[in-house]
Design a protein around this motif. Structure first.
Motif, mmCIF file in Angstrom:
data_model
loop_
_atom_site.group_PDB
_atom_site.id
_atom_site.type_symbol
_atom_site.label_atom_id
_atom_site.label_comp_id
_atom_site.label_asym_id
_atom_site.label_seq_id
_atom_site.Cartn_x
_atom_site.Cartn_y
_atom_site.Cartn_z
ATOM 1 N N THR A 78 27.520 46.031 2.997
ATOM 2 C CA THR A 78 28.267 45.986 1.686
ATOM 3 C C THR A 78 29.510 45.341 1.185
ATOM 4 N N LEU A 79 30.330 45.603 2.233
ATOM 5 C CA LEU A 79 31.833 44.731 2.179
ATOM 6 C C LEU A 79 31.562 43.499 2.238
ATOM 7 N N GLY A 80 30.537 42.693 2.952
ATOM 8 C CA GLY A 80 30.274 41.381 2.949
ATOM 9 C C GLY A 80 29.527 40.774 1.758
ATOM 10 N N ASP A 81 28.981 41.637 0.932
ATOM 11 C CA ASP A 81 28.418 41.066 -0.296
ATOM 12 C C ASP A 81 28.336 41.955 -1.260
ATOM 13 N N PRO A 82 29.422 42.353 -1.848
ATOM 14 C CA PRO A 82 29.459 43.508 -2.862
ATOM 15 C C PRO A 82 28.980 43.078 -4.284
ATOM 16 N N GLN A 83 28.708 41.785 -4.425
ATOM 17 C CA GLN A 83 27.802 41.429 -5.610
ATOM 18 C C GLN A 83 26.520 41.868 -5.550
ATOM 19 N N THR A 84 25.998 41.642 -4.501
ATOM 20 C CA THR A 84 24.352 42.027 -4.279
ATOM 21 C C THR A 84 24.346 43.576 -4.324
ATOM 22 N N HIS A 85 24.950 44.206 -3.449
ATOM 23 C CA HIS A 85 24.835 45.487 -3.314
ATOM 24 C C HIS A 85 25.574 46.696 -3.904
ATOM 25 N N LEU A 86 26.589 46.338 -4.508
ATOM 26 C CA LEU A 86 27.123 47.076 -5.614
ATOM 27 C C LEU A 86 27.062 46.814 -6.893
ATOM 28 N N LEU A 87 27.303 45.536 -7.343
ATOM 29 C CA LEU A 87 27.404 45.286 -8.720
ATOM 30 C C LEU A 87 25.930 44.873 -9.307
ATOM 31 N N ASP A 88 25.039 43.888 -8.635
ATOM 32 C CA ASP A 88 23.927 43.550 -9.254
ATOM 33 C C ASP A 88 23.038 44.929 -9.341
ATOM 34 N N PRO A 89 22.975 46.149 -8.680
ATOM 35 C CA PRO A 89 22.220 47.431 -9.202
ATOM 36 C C PRO A 89 22.999 47.888 -10.530
ATOM 37 N N GLY A 90 23.818 47.536 -10.999
ATOM 38 C CA GLY A 90 24.508 48.150 -11.993
ATOM 39 C C GLY A 90 25.582 49.068 -11.815
ATOM 40 N N GLY A 91 25.889 48.908 -10.683
ATOM 41 C CA GLY A 91 27.621 49.544 -10.557
ATOM 42 C C GLY A 91 28.816 48.899 -10.818
ATOM 43 N N PHE A 92 29.964 49.153 -10.277
ATOM 44 C CA PHE A 92 31.238 48.388 -10.642
ATOM 45 C C PHE A 92 32.011 48.856 -9.550
ATOM 46 N N ILE A 93 33.200 47.952 -9.688
ATOM 47 C CA ILE A 93 34.454 48.312 -8.586
ATOM 48 C C ILE A 93 35.378 47.938 -9.607
ATOM 49 N N LEU A 94 36.415 49.064 -9.320
ATOM 50 C CA LEU A 94 37.755 48.857 -9.702
ATOM 51 C C LEU A 94 38.921 48.787 -8.635
ATOM 52 N N LEU A 95 39.817 48.082 -9.212
ATOM 53 C CA LEU A 95 40.975 48.008 -8.092
ATOM 54 C C LEU A 95 42.292 48.447 -8.536
ATOM 55 N N ALA A 96 42.882 48.651 -7.815
ATOM 56 C CA ALA A 96 44.496 48.966 -8.250
ATOM 57 C C ALA A 96 45.359 47.941 -7.800
ATOM 58 N N ARG A 97 46.258 47.652 -8.572
ATOM 59 C CA ARG A 97 47.016 46.414 -8.458
ATOM 60 C C ARG A 97 48.503 46.720 -8.707
ATOM 61 N N TYR A 98 49.293 46.792 -7.877
ATOM 62 C CA TYR A 98 50.830 47.026 -7.732
ATOM 63 C C TYR A 98 51.723 45.829 -7.547
ATOM 64 N N HIS A 99 52.449 45.484 -8.622
ATOM 65 C CA HIS A 99 53.385 44.221 -8.365
ATOM 66 C C HIS A 99 52.408 43.168 -7.864
ATOM 67 N N GLY A 100 51.219 42.702 -8.182
ATOM 68 C CA GLY A 100 50.256 41.790 -7.896
ATOM 69 C C GLY A 100 49.809 41.739 -6.677
ATOM 70 N N THR A 101 49.962 42.833 -5.990
ATOM 71 C CA THR A 101 49.123 43.118 -4.762
ATOM 72 C C THR A 101 47.900 44.261 -4.857
ATOM 73 N N ILE A 102 46.854 43.846 -4.426
ATOM 74 C CA ILE A 102 45.673 44.673 -4.309
ATOM 75 C C ILE A 102 46.175 45.826 -3.287
ATOM 76 N N VAL A 103 46.376 47.148 -3.792
ATOM 77 C CA VAL A 103 46.623 48.424 -3.080
ATOM 78 C C VAL A 103 45.411 49.354 -2.677
ATOM 79 N N GLY A 104 44.496 49.208 -3.612
ATOM 80 C CA GLY A 104 43.377 50.436 -3.632
ATOM 81 C C GLY A 104 42.162 49.701 -4.226
ATOM 82 N N SER A 105 41.054 50.601 -3.915
ATOM 83 C CA SER A 105 39.854 49.975 -4.416
ATOM 84 C C SER A 105 38.986 51.447 -4.641
ATOM 85 N N GLY A 106 38.082 51.200 -5.291
ATOM 86 C CA GLY A 106 36.775 52.238 -5.525
ATOM 87 C C GLY A 106 35.740 51.745 -6.361
ATOM 88 N N ALA A 107 34.420 52.267 -6.035
ATOM 89 C CA ALA A 107 33.178 51.808 -6.702
ATOM 90 C C ALA A 107 32.643 52.824 -7.051
#
Length: 159
Positions: free
Chosen positions: A43-72
């Motif tokens: 999953t982590l190696g290819d989120p496009q194929t395993h998370l996004l292509d089947p219809g899901g999505f990923i959101l990220l938390a960005r703080y002062h330009g740095t990605i500090v969180g994720s969820g899908a």
């Protein structure tokens, strides 16, 4: 990042340039408590194929330009189920409401997509995460079959 101002936190959509951040965040928390499993690498190696292509999505938390969180939000087209997954907040930013903010944003987007129920699998030792899930309305349901050895609790929320 010693001080935290919620106003400086952005929730953004995943894009391919964030794959290394997405992988880093999830590797960090998984290896802190458990061990990486084959499904994690896939999953982590290819989120496009395993998370996004089947219809899901990923959101990220960005703080002062740095990605500090994720969820899908993962979609299983076989049974039209939806699962919250890959929730992670970097260690030094935990306890500041970032996980709650991310999870809430994911559930809000799911509602706008017409999703009526979201499930998740977690572990009972992850007390802060379980607190966030309960605060957002998740309740424990029967565990059933799980993909990860670390999964020992299943929860769901009706939207």
């Amino acid at each position: 990042m010693d001080t935290f101002a919620a106003a400086d936190l952005e929730i953004i959509d995943y894009a391919p340039q964030y794959q290394a951040d997405f992988r880093r965040l999830n590797h960090e928390w998984i290896t802190r408590y458990f061990e990486l499993e084959p499904a994690d690498h896939t999953t982590l190696g290819d989120p496009q194929t395993h998370l996004l292509d089947p219809g899901g999505f990923i959101l990220l938390a960005r703080y002062h330009g740095t990605i500090v969180g994720s969820g899908a939000l993962l979609h299983n087209p076989d049974d039209n189920s939806w699962k919250l997954a890959k929730m992670a907040v970097t260690d030094q930013m935990q306890g500041r409401g970032i996980g709650y903010t991310l999870c809430k944003a994911i559930l809000e987007r799911a509602r706008t997509m017409g999703v009526t129920r979201v499930e998740l699998v977690s572990n009972r030792i992850l007390l802060p995460a379980l607190h966030v899930y309960r605060k957002l309305g998740f309740v424990e349901i029967p565990l059933g079959t799980v993909m990860y050895k670390r999964g020992d609790i299943r929860m769901a929320v009706d939207l």
